[in-house]
Design a protein around this motif. Structure first.
Motif, short mmCIF file in Angstrom:
data_model
loop_
_atom_site.label_atom_id
_atom_site.label_comp_id
_atom_site.label_asym_id
_atom_site.label_seq_id
_atom_site.Cartn_x
_atom_site.Cartn_y
_atom_site.Cartn_z
N GLU A 235 0.83 -1.21 0.00
CA GLU A 235 0.00 0.00 0.00
C GLU A 235 0.86 1.26 0.00
N ILE A 236 1.97 1.23 0.74
CA ILE A 236 2.89 2.37 0.75
C ILE A 236 3.47 2.59 -0.65
N ALA A 237 3.87 1.50 -1.29
CA ALA A 237 4.44 1.59 -2.64
C ALA A 237 3.47 2.26 -3.60
N TYR A 238 2.22 1.83 -3.59
CA TYR A 238 1.23 2.41 -4.50
C TYR A 238 0.92 3.86 -4.14
N LYS A 239 0.87 4.17 -2.86
CA LYS A 239 0.62 5.54 -2.43
C LYS A 239 1.69 6.49 -2.97
N LEU A 240 2.93 6.02 -3.00
CA LEU A 240 4.05 6.86 -3.42
C LEU A 240 4.31 6.80 -4.93
N GLY A 241 3.45 6.09 -5.66
CA GLY A 241 3.54 6.10 -7.11
C GLY A 241 4.42 5.04 -7.73
N PHE A 242 4.76 4.00 -6.98
CA PHE A 242 5.57 2.91 -7.53
C PHE A 242 4.66 1.86 -8.15
N SER A 243 5.12 1.28 -9.25
CA SER A 243 4.28 0.34 -9.99
C SER A 243 4.09 -0.98 -9.26
N ASP A 244 5.08 -1.37 -8.45
CA ASP A 244 4.93 -2.60 -7.68
C ASP A 244 5.80 -2.53 -6.43
N ALA A 245 5.49 -3.38 -5.47
CA ALA A 245 6.17 -3.36 -4.18
C ALA A 245 7.64 -3.76 -4.30
N ALA A 246 7.96 -4.66 -5.24
CA ALA A 246 9.34 -5.11 -5.41
C ALA A 246 10.24 -3.95 -5.86
N TYR A 247 9.73 -3.15 -6.80
CA TYR A 247 10.48 -1.98 -7.27
C TYR A 247 10.69 -0.98 -6.12
N PHE A 248 9.63 -0.76 -5.35
CA PHE A 248 9.74 0.14 -4.20
C PHE A 248 10.74 -0.39 -3.18
N SER A 249 10.74 -1.70 -2.96
CA SER A 249 11.67 -2.31 -2.02
C SER A 249 13.12 -2.07 -2.44
N ARG A 250 13.38 -2.23 -3.74
CA ARG A 250 14.74 -1.98 -4.25
C ARG A 250 15.12 -0.51 -4.10
N PHE A 251 14.16 0.38 -4.38
CA PHE A 251 14.39 1.82 -4.22
C PHE A 251 14.74 2.15 -2.77
N PHE A 252 13.96 1.64 -1.84
CA PHE A 252 14.16 1.96 -0.42
C PHE A 252 15.52 1.47 0.06
N LYS A 253 15.89 0.25 -0.31
CA LYS A 253 17.17 -0.29 0.15
C LYS A 253 18.34 0.43 -0.50
N SER A 254 18.19 0.83 -1.77
CA SER A 254 19.28 1.53 -2.44
C SER A 254 19.52 2.91 -1.82
N GLN A 255 18.46 3.52 -1.29
CA GLN A 255 18.58 4.85 -0.70
C GLN A 255 19.04 4.81 0.76
N THR A 256 18.65 3.79 1.50
CA THR A 256 18.92 3.76 2.94
C THR A 256 19.93 2.70 3.34
N GLY A 257 20.14 1.70 2.48
CA GLY A 257 21.00 0.58 2.85
C GLY A 257 20.31 -0.41 3.76
#
Length: 273
Positions: A235-257
Motif C-alpha cells: 500500500e505504501i508503494a502504491y501511495k508513493l507512485g511505484f508500480s509494484d512493491a518489489a520496485y519500491f523495495s529496491r528503491f528503499f534499500k538503495s537509498q537507505t541501505g
C-alpha cells in the motif's frame, strides 16, 4: 506490518496554544511524536549538547534557535536541556497568518535568530501569553501573532540569499506536488526558469539536484509510513507512485541501505540516542 505507530498530538480546544518548554508536562515533547498542527519552537536557551530530532535526523540547537514543525513531521527533543517558547497553530490559522511567507508552510529546520529581532519577540511573547490567559480578544491575539511571525521570519530571511529563498519556495512546491509530479520540468516552469538553471541553484544551495530533493521527500514519506505501521508495504508503494512493491523495495534499500523491516527496527526506540 505491526502497528507500532508514533503518537499524534492534537490541539485540545482552540486554533492556537502558547506554552513555555520548561512548563510542559512529560508527554508534550518527550519521545518521538507528530502533530496535526503547525508548531513554532523558539529555543531561548540550549544545553551544550542540545539537539532536536526532525524526521529521523538530528540537528544541533543553540540559544535563540527557531524551527517550524509541520503537521505529520516526526519530532523529539529532551526538554530538560532547553528553555523557550512553543507556539502551536491550527493548519487554518497558520496558513492565514503566513500568507506573505508561504515558503515556510513546508516547515523550517533550526535557524539562529539575529540579535535585532530578539527584544520585540520577547515583548510579543509576553503580550501573547496575556491574551491567551484573557481568552476574549482573539483578533488582538492574531495581530500579536502576525507581528511575532514577521519578526521571526524577517530575522531568518535577513541571512538568506535570493537563491536560498527560491529553494525554500521550491521545497514548499515539492511538498504540495511530489506525489503527482516527479519531473523537474514541472518545478522549473513554476519559477519560469530552465530545468538546468533550477538544478544549478539547487546544487548550490542544498548540494542536491531537484530530482534528488524530490527523491528525498518520497523517501521521507516512505520512512514515516513504515514507522507509523498503518499501511502494508504494498500500500505504501502504491501511495508513493511505484508500480509494484518489489520496485519500491529496491528503491528503499538503495537509498537507505536497509530493508523496510530493518529500518523499522532501527527506529523502534522513541527516545533520542
Amino acid at each position: 506490518m505491526n502497528n507500532n505507530s508514533i503518537p499524534t498530538h492534537y490541539l485540545s480546544r482552540s486554533s492556537f496554544c502558547f506554552l513555555a518548554i520548561e512548563d510542559a508536562d512529560d508527554d508534550t515533547f518527550d519521545g518521538l511524536h507528530r502533530h496535526d498542527f503547525f508548531e513554532l519552537i523558539w529555543f531561548t536557551k540550549a544545553g551544550n549538547d542540545s539537539v532536536v530530532e526532525i524526521d529521523f535526523k538530528h540537528y544541533s540547537i543553540n540559544d535563540n534557535t527557531i524551527c517550524i514543525i509541520t503537521p505529520g513531521q516526526v519530532t523529539n527533543f529532551d526538554r530538560t536541556l532547553e528553555e523557550g517558547h512553543v507556539l502551536a497553530f491550527s493548519k487554518e490559522l497558520f496558513n492565514e497568518l503566513m500568507v506573505e511567507t508561504s515558503a515556510y508552510k513546508a516547515g523550517m529546520l533550526p535557524q539562529n535568530l539575529t540579535e535585532t529581532s530578539l527584544e520585540p519577540m520577547r515583548i510579543l511573547t509576553t503580550l501573547i501569553k496575556q491574551e491567551q490567559d484573557a481568552e476574549n480578544r482573539f483578533q488582538l491575539m492574531k495581530a500579536y501573532l502576525t507581528s511575532f511571525l514577521i519578526h521571526a521570519m524577517s530575522s531568518v530571511i535577513e541571512t538568506k540569499t535570493d537563491d536560498e529563498d527560491r529553494i525554500n519556495k521550491l521545497a514548499s512546491v515539492i511538498e504540495q506536488h511530489y506525489l503527482e509530479h516527479k519531473e523537474i520540468a514541472f518545478y522549473a516552469s513554476y519559477f519560469n526558469i530552465s530545468a538546468k538553471r533550477l538544478n544549478e541553484i539547487s546544487k548550490k544551495v542544498r548540494g542536491l539536484t531537484v530530482k534528488e530533493l524530490i527523491t528525498e521527500r518520497i523517501l521521507l514519506e516512505a520512512k514515516r509510513e513504515i514507522h507509523f505501521g498503518k499501511l502494508t508495504f504494498k500500500e505504501i508503494a502504491y501511495k508513493l507512485g511505484f508500480s509494484d512493491a518489489a520496485y519500491f523495495s529496491r528503491f528503499f534499500k538503495s537509498q537507505t541501505g536497509l530493508t523496510a523491516a530493518q529500518f523499522k527496527e532501527s527506529t523502534s526506540s522513541f527516545k533520542i540516542n
